[in-house]
Design an enzyme around this catalytic site. Structure first.
Site, PDB file in Angstrom:
ATOM      1  N   ASN A  37       0.815  -1.217   0.000  1.00 30.55           N
ATOM      2  CA  ASN A  37       0.000   0.000   0.000  1.00 30.55           C
ATOM      3  C   ASN A  37       0.852   1.273   0.000  1.00 30.55           C
ATOM      4  OD1 ASN A  37      -2.177   1.636   0.074  1.00 30.55           O
ATOM      5  ND2 ASN A  37      -2.885   1.034   2.106  1.00 30.55           N
ATOM      6  N   HIS A 122     -14.146  -4.526  11.049  1.00 25.29           N
ATOM      7  CA  HIS A 122     -13.822  -3.174  11.511  1.00 25.29           C
ATOM      8  C   HIS A 122     -15.100  -2.404  11.831  1.00 25.29           C
ATOM      9  CE1 HIS A 122      -9.792  -3.141   9.054  1.00 25.29           C
ATOM     10  NE2 HIS A 122      -9.853  -4.128   9.924  1.00 25.29           N
ATOM     11  N   ARG A 147     -13.126  -5.039  15.668  1.00 25.25           N
ATOM     12  CA  ARG A 147     -12.107  -4.048  15.991  1.00 25.25           C
ATOM     13  C   ARG A 147     -12.781  -2.690  16.122  1.00 25.25           C
ATOM     14  NH1 ARG A 147      -7.583  -1.718  11.905  1.00 25.25           N
ATOM     15  NH2 ARG A 147      -9.358  -0.361  11.368  1.00 25.25           N
ATOM     16  N   TYR A 159      -6.684   7.702  12.665  1.00 25.42           N
ATOM     17  CA  TYR A 159      -6.526   6.441  11.945  1.00 25.42           C
ATOM     18  C   TYR A 159      -7.768   5.573  12.109  1.00 25.42           C
ATOM     19  CZ  TYR A 159      -5.943   1.669  11.009  1.00 25.42           C
ATOM     20  OH  TYR A 159      -6.189   0.421  10.517  1.00 25.42           O
ATOM     21  N   ASP A 212      -6.620  -1.159  17.566  1.00 26.43           N
ATOM     22  CA  ASP A 212      -5.331  -0.986  16.896  1.00 26.43           C
ATOM     23  C   ASP A 212      -4.755   0.379  17.268  1.00 26.43           C
ATOM     24  OD1 ASP A 212      -4.305  -1.651  13.422  1.00 26.43           O
ATOM     25  OD2 ASP A 212      -3.188  -0.964  15.183  1.00 26.43           O
ATOM     26  N   HIS A 214      -1.898   1.325  16.340  1.00 31.76           N
ATOM     27  CA  HIS A 214      -1.222   1.702  15.085  1.00 31.76           C
ATOM     28  C   HIS A 214       0.135   2.360  15.304  1.00 31.76           C
ATOM     29  CE1 HIS A 214      -1.646   2.434  10.663  1.00 31.76           C
ATOM     30  NE2 HIS A 214      -2.417   1.372  10.798  1.00 31.76           N
ATOM     31  N   GLU A 238      -3.469  -3.951  19.476  1.00 28.39           N
ATOM     32  CA  GLU A 238      -2.570  -4.171  18.331  1.00 28.39           C
ATOM     33  C   GLU A 238      -1.594  -3.022  18.138  1.00 28.39           C
ATOM     34  OE1 GLU A 238      -4.705  -4.737  14.699  1.00 28.39           O
ATOM     35  OE2 GLU A 238      -2.919  -4.621  13.464  1.00 28.39           O
ATOM     36  N   GLU A 264       2.186  -6.681  11.502  1.00 32.14           N
ATOM     37  CA  GLU A 264       1.715  -6.507  10.113  1.00 32.14           C
ATOM     38  C   GLU A 264       2.767  -5.811   9.241  1.00 32.14           C
ATOM     39  OE1 GLU A 264      -1.792  -4.158  10.989  1.00 32.14           O
ATOM     40  OE2 GLU A 264      -0.924  -2.511   9.847  1.00 32.14           O
ATOM     41  N   ARG A 285       1.090 -11.009  13.293  1.00 29.11           N
ATOM     42  CA  ARG A 285       0.128 -10.375  12.405  1.00 29.11           C
ATOM     43  C   ARG A 285       0.523 -10.352  10.927  1.00 29.11           C
ATOM     44  NH1 ARG A 285      -4.139  -8.922  11.653  1.00 29.11           N
ATOM     45  NH2 ARG A 285      -4.306  -6.643  11.684  1.00 29.11           N
ATOM     46  N   HIS A 314      -2.970 -10.471   8.775  1.00 26.13           N
ATOM     47  CA  HIS A 314      -3.403  -9.123   8.423  1.00 26.13           C
ATOM     48  C   HIS A 314      -4.322  -9.200   7.192  1.00 26.13           C
ATOM     49  CE1 HIS A 314      -1.940  -4.854   7.104  1.00 26.13           C
ATOM     50  NE2 HIS A 314      -2.897  -4.752   7.995  1.00 26.13           N
ATOM     51  N   ASP A 318      -6.277  -3.594   1.699  1.00 28.99           N
ATOM     52  CA  ASP A 318      -5.119  -3.494   0.812  1.00 28.99           C
ATOM     53  C   ASP A 318      -4.321  -4.784   0.704  1.00 28.99           C
ATOM     54  OD1 ASP A 318      -4.699  -1.868   3.451  1.00 28.99           O
ATOM     55  OD2 ASP A 318      -2.704  -2.636   3.000  1.00 28.99           O
ATOM     56  N   GLU A 341      -8.243 -11.307  10.062  1.00 26.15           N
ATOM     57  CA  GLU A 341      -8.846  -9.995   9.797  1.00 26.15           C
ATOM     58  C   GLU A 341      -9.484 -10.025   8.420  1.00 26.15           C
ATOM     59  OE1 GLU A 341      -6.010  -6.856   9.702  1.00 26.15           O
ATOM     60  OE2 GLU A 341      -7.514  -5.271   9.607  1.00 26.15           O
ATOM     61  N   TRP A 404       2.288   6.969  11.792  1.00 24.58           N
ATOM     62  CA  TRP A 404       0.878   6.952  11.353  1.00 24.58           C
ATOM     63  C   TRP A 404       0.252   5.617  11.705  1.00 24.58           C
ATOM     64  CZ3 TRP A 404      -1.730   3.893   7.587  1.00 24.58           C
ATOM     65  CH2 TRP A 404      -3.069   4.275   7.417  1.00 24.58           C
TER      66      TRP A 404
HETATM   67  C1  CS2 Z   1      -4.344  -1.764   9.858  1.00 20.25           C
HETATM   68  C2  CS2 Z   1      -4.197  -1.652   8.365  1.00 20.25           C
HETATM   69  O1  CS2 Z   1      -5.846  -3.519   9.415  1.00 20.25           O
HETATM   70  C3  CS2 Z   1      -4.999  -3.094  10.208  1.00 20.25           C
HETATM   71  O2  CS2 Z   1      -4.642  -3.674  11.253  1.00 20.25           O
HETATM   72  O3  CS2 Z   1      -3.161  -1.611  10.575  1.00 20.25           O
HETATM   73  O4  CS2 Z   1      -5.413  -1.206   7.861  1.00 20.25           O
HETATM   74  C4  CS2 Z   1      -3.096  -0.703   7.886  1.00 20.25           C
HETATM   75  O5  CS2 Z   1      -3.406   0.610   8.319  1.00 20.25           O
HETATM   76  C5  CS2 Z   1      -3.049  -0.738   6.375  1.00 20.25           C
HETATM   77  O6  CS2 Z   1      -2.872  -2.062   5.975  1.00 20.25           O
HETATM   78  C6  CS2 Z   1      -1.911   0.114   5.834  1.00 20.25           C
HETATM   79  O7  CS2 Z   1      -1.813  -0.067   4.451  1.00 20.25           O
HETATM   80 MG    MG Z   2      -3.043  -2.905  12.218  1.00 21.08          MG
END
Ligand code: CS2
Ligand code: MG
Length: 404
Positions: A37, A122, A147, A159, A212, A214, A238, A264, A285, A314, A318, A341, A404
């Site tokens: 991504n 999500h 989540r 996020y 998450d 993040h 996470e 991830e 992950r 993960h 994407d 996920e 991020w």
């Molecule tokens: C996130 C992802 O799904 C998750 O756990 O961390 O959506 C992540 O932000 C994206 O894969 C980034 O491309």
């Molecule tokens: Mg994540």
């Protein structure tokens, strides 16, 4: 059997995907996902310019030897671009091998260890009413776990939170130039425990809830959040802190029993070594697409199993349906499966990548089609070419860039 062609297809049915298609002299083809991504074209070039020419003429059944040759032969090892490219080759060769055997891939990975694959979806909201509606939607879709991501008072964009309930998942991460999001860790740490208290009060103590962070907290902040969330019994917290410094999780682990999921953004087993051998996490992950393919990911899961750590591949929007299909075959087969996920895809994505895997009542199954069970509609893929798109950038109130 010999490889006669390896081509890279970049398409954007709502977001960019990079797919490798390998063709053999017996007409059997295999697909692999190489989507990274925000850096898709880097992987496409790595495959097109440096890997595809080397594949022509080799025996596609030599999956392990090809993996080792691509990993060791490149000299420059590891990293997301290299491992996504190798992953695409690995999955395409497993696809070919399973098709040639007339079996779904999971049968070559030891067969089914369960009837179906549990997932989490999500749910997000700028405020509690929006969040509660999103949770109810995921429950209605049958998700057994959810989540939770929430807006933070005082922050414009956060996020994992849509700008409005009807925006597509892709809107969260796809902009032609990096969108600058704002961040305030103190505000986040104050607010998130109140969100989970409200969710528990509304939906009860049993619903498995995930969150998450993040990569945004220091180890001490992550320890604090983990402790503050203990009353709400999360399924996991996470990416609580950036884990390039794996030892950082020792501090977090000392202060909280909230289960931890990390990985991830990891692409080789070395990224996990301390985390696994010191049992600093509970879930690994990595995705098939970003960890070099099915071959290394199944080895990671076996390593993790020795330390009572489970898989949690993960699966955001994407990871293409090709990468998702390979994941679900692994999910069905490995013993230490944790959860998968599954954020779902746009209708057009389902058309471009016709797949045998099914999502029913919150659970996935890879299906019984030979191989990984995905067909690429190349004509439709070509009708939706690559669109420049980048992940957001996060900045603190003083303008400093932040994870991020
Ligand atoms: C996130 C992802 O799904 C998750 O756990 O961390 O959506 C992540 O932000 C994206 O894969 C980034 O491309
Ligand atoms: Mg994540």
């Amino acid at each position: 059997m010999k490889i006669v062609d390896a081509k890279v297809v970049v398409t954007s049915p709502g977001r960019n995907f990079v797919t490798l298609k390998i063709t053999t002299d017996e007409g059997v083809t295999g697909l692999g996902d190489a989507t990274l991504n925000g850096r898709e074209l880097a992987v496409a070039a790595y495959l097109r310019d440096h890997v595809a020419p080397l594949l022509v003429g080799i025996d596609p059944h030599r999956v392990e030897d090809t993996w080792q040759s691509l990993y060791r032969g490149a000299y420059w090892r590891r990293g997301p671009v290299t491992m996504a490219a190798i992953a695409a080759v690995d999955v395409a060769l497993w696809d070919i091998k399973a098709k040639a055997a007339g079996l779904p891939l999971y049968q070559l990975l030891g067969g089914a260890s369960r009837e179906r694959v549990g997932t989490y979806g999500h749910a997000d909201g700028r405020d509690l009413p929006e969040l509660f509606d999103a949770i109810r939607s995921r429950l209605a879709e049958g998700y057994p776990a959810i989540r939770i991501q929430s807006g933070i008072p005082g922050l414009k964009t956060v996020y994992g939170v849509h700008s409005s309930p009807d925006h597509a998942e892709a809107e969260l991460h796809q902009q032609a130039r990096p969108v600058v999001e704002d961040w305030d860790t103190a505000a986040y740490l104050r607010h998130i425990p109140t969100v989970f208290e409200a969710v528990r009060n509304e939906f009860g103590p049993e619903l498995p809830l995930l969150h998450d962070a993040h990569h945004r907290l220091t180890p001490a902040q992550a320890a604090q959040l983990g402790k503050d969330l203990e009353p709400y019994r999360l399924f996991w917290l996470e990416d609580c802190t950036p884990a390039e410094n794996q030892e950082a999780l020792r501090l977090v682990r000392r202060h909280t029993t909230t289960p931890l999921a990390i990985g991830e953004v990891f692409n080789t087993v070395y990224d996990y070594q301390t985390l696994i051998t010191e049992q600093l996490i509970d879930y690994v992950r990595s995705a098939v697409t970003h960890f070099g393919g099915v071959s290394p990911l199944r080895k990671l899961f076996d390593f993790a199993a020795q330390y009572q750590i489970k898989s949690a591949i993960h699966g955001p929007e994407d990871i293409s349906p090709v990468g998702m299909a390979a994941a679900v075959h692994l999910d069905l087969a490995v013993h230490n499966f944790g959860i998968q996920e599954y954020a779902g895809y746009t209708p057009l994505t389902h058309e471009v990548f016709r797949h045998a895997f099914t999502f029913t009542d919150g659970h996935l199954h890879p299906g019984e089609a030979p191989g990984i069970g995905v067909e690429l509609n190349e004509e439709l893929a070509a009708a939706h070419p690559y669109e420049a798109a980048y992940l957001p950038v996060n900045r603190l109130r003083d303008g400093s860039v932040h994870d991020w």
